[in-house]
Write an enzyme that holds these catalytic residues in place. Structure first.
Site, short mmCIF file in Angstrom:
data_model
loop_
_atom_site.label_atom_id
_atom_site.label_comp_id
_atom_site.label_asym_id
_atom_site.label_seq_id
_atom_site.Cartn_x
_atom_site.Cartn_y
_atom_site.Cartn_z
N HIS A 95 -10.12 -0.28 4.22
CA HIS A 95 -9.72 -1.29 5.21
C HIS A 95 -10.73 -1.33 6.36
CE1 HIS A 95 -5.67 -0.95 3.41
NE2 HIS A 95 -5.71 0.35 3.65
N ARG B 132 8.36 0.51 6.25
CA ARG B 132 7.86 0.91 7.57
C ARG B 132 6.63 0.09 7.98
NH1 ARG B 132 3.34 3.94 6.42
NH2 ARG B 132 3.44 4.67 4.27
N TYR C 258 2.12 -2.94 -3.12
CA TYR C 258 2.31 -1.64 -2.45
C TYR C 258 3.80 -1.41 -2.29
CZ TYR C 258 1.25 2.29 0.68
OH TYR C 258 1.15 3.54 1.25
N ASP D 3 -9.30 4.75 0.68
CA ASP D 3 -8.28 4.36 1.67
C ASP D 3 -8.77 4.59 3.11
OD1 ASP D 3 -5.91 3.17 2.50
OD2 ASP D 3 -4.88 5.09 2.69
#
Ligand code: 0GY
Length: 297
Positions: free
Chosen positions: A33, A130, A157, A249
């Site tokens: 990201h 969340r 996800y 990640d």
């Protein structure tokens, strides 16, 4: 004015080690990201966390340090459906990055074409409570129908415990599916237990690709061996060698206990893909087929 980071936020590792494992030429980091920088690309008002900055130049520096050739930059939820930071990174990579966007159902054809021209090849549907508020399934179906003609896929996800409730819906989506982080198994459960068996049956039934990523997020026993995650990743690589993907990640949002050294995450690869052939498929052949079809690494 920039917003302060979420209390307790762990920043990404600024001094990653040089991996002992040499990635094969053309290796793809298929899950990473960018965050902001916030002053240039503000975070979305509806976000559930405020991270540190993690710019495209910092991502490219990590890429070069690790020996990665290409990146797939996945839109992070802190940017909502404003894909500007991700698109800016993908464009700046000059063909060495692809993107996965977040889009709303009302997106116009021109905007979709623009994202495609920038290098976007998929959209992400996030079911982790969340991180996002739930989207109605009709909206997700509508988006999947819109992107199908572009040859894009959907990145999913979700938490393993939610798969039973989601699986039928996933099966209706008219595009290939890419699952983040092995469907987030509970690694304290048996690797040949009902929950992971169910996930692998799902992965086998549909046009599904699986990212064997995020040992640092899934582990309970901890770094650097991530020993509890290894059997899960090995099983996926063994059963779906032609449809597995790997990613760092980076910059590792929302970790609570430790921030991984990205060099050590590269050293994790030969533990889960044990032969040069399995490594080449995981790191090069598979992501090239999905994100750069027709191109050689
Ligand atoms: C990941 C995992 C997480 C966050 C996001 O987009 C995101 O905010 O993906 C997470 O908190 O588990 O894949 O980076």
């Amino acid at each position: 004015m920039t917003a302060p980071k979420t209390p307790g936020w762990l920043d990404w590792c600024a001094t990653p080690s040089t991996p002992d494992f040499r990635l094969p030429p053309g290796a793809v980091d298929a899950h990473c990201h960018v965050f902001g920088p916030q002053a240039e690309f503000p975070f979305a008002p509806e976000r559930k966390y405020t991270p540190c900055d993690a710019s495209k130049d910092q991502l490219f520096a990590l890429r070069d340090h690790l020996g990665v050739a290409r990146n797939v930059v996945v839109q992070a939820t802190c940017h909502g459906a404003d894909n500007s930071a991700m698109v800016d990174a993908v464009r700046a990579a000059g063909g060495r990055a692809r993107g996965v966007a977040t889009v709303r159902p009302g997106i116009g054809d021109a905007e979709l074409r623009e994202l495609d021209a920038a290098g976007v090849r998929g959209v992400r549907f996030n079911f982790v409570k969340r991180l996002v508020d739930a989207s109605p399934r009709e909206e997700l179906t509508a988006i999947a129908r819109r992107i199908a003609p572009l040859g894009w896929h959907v990145v999913l996800y979700f938490e393993a415990a939610d798969l039973p409730e989601l699986e039928d819906f996933f099966g209706t989506l008219p595009v290939p599916l890419v699952i983040d982080h092995m469907g987030r198994p509970d690694v304290t459960k048996p690797v040949h237990g009902a929950e992971f068996d169910r996930f692998l049956r799902f992965a086998g039934r549909h046009d599904v690709w699986v990212k064997v990523s995020c040992p640092e997020r899934l582990t309970v026993t901890g770094p650097p061996a991530y020993a509890d995650v290894v059997p899960f990743a090995r099983r996926v690589v063994a059963e779906f060698g032609d449809r597995v993907l790997w990613g760092t990640d980076w910059p590792h949002p929302n970790l609570k206990h430790h921030m991984p050294d990205d060099g050590l995450l590269v050293d994790h690869v030969p533990r889960i893909a044990e032969t040069p052939e399995a490594q080449r498929k995981l790191l090069v052949d598979n992501p090239m087929r999905l994100y750069w079809p027709g191109e050689t690494a």
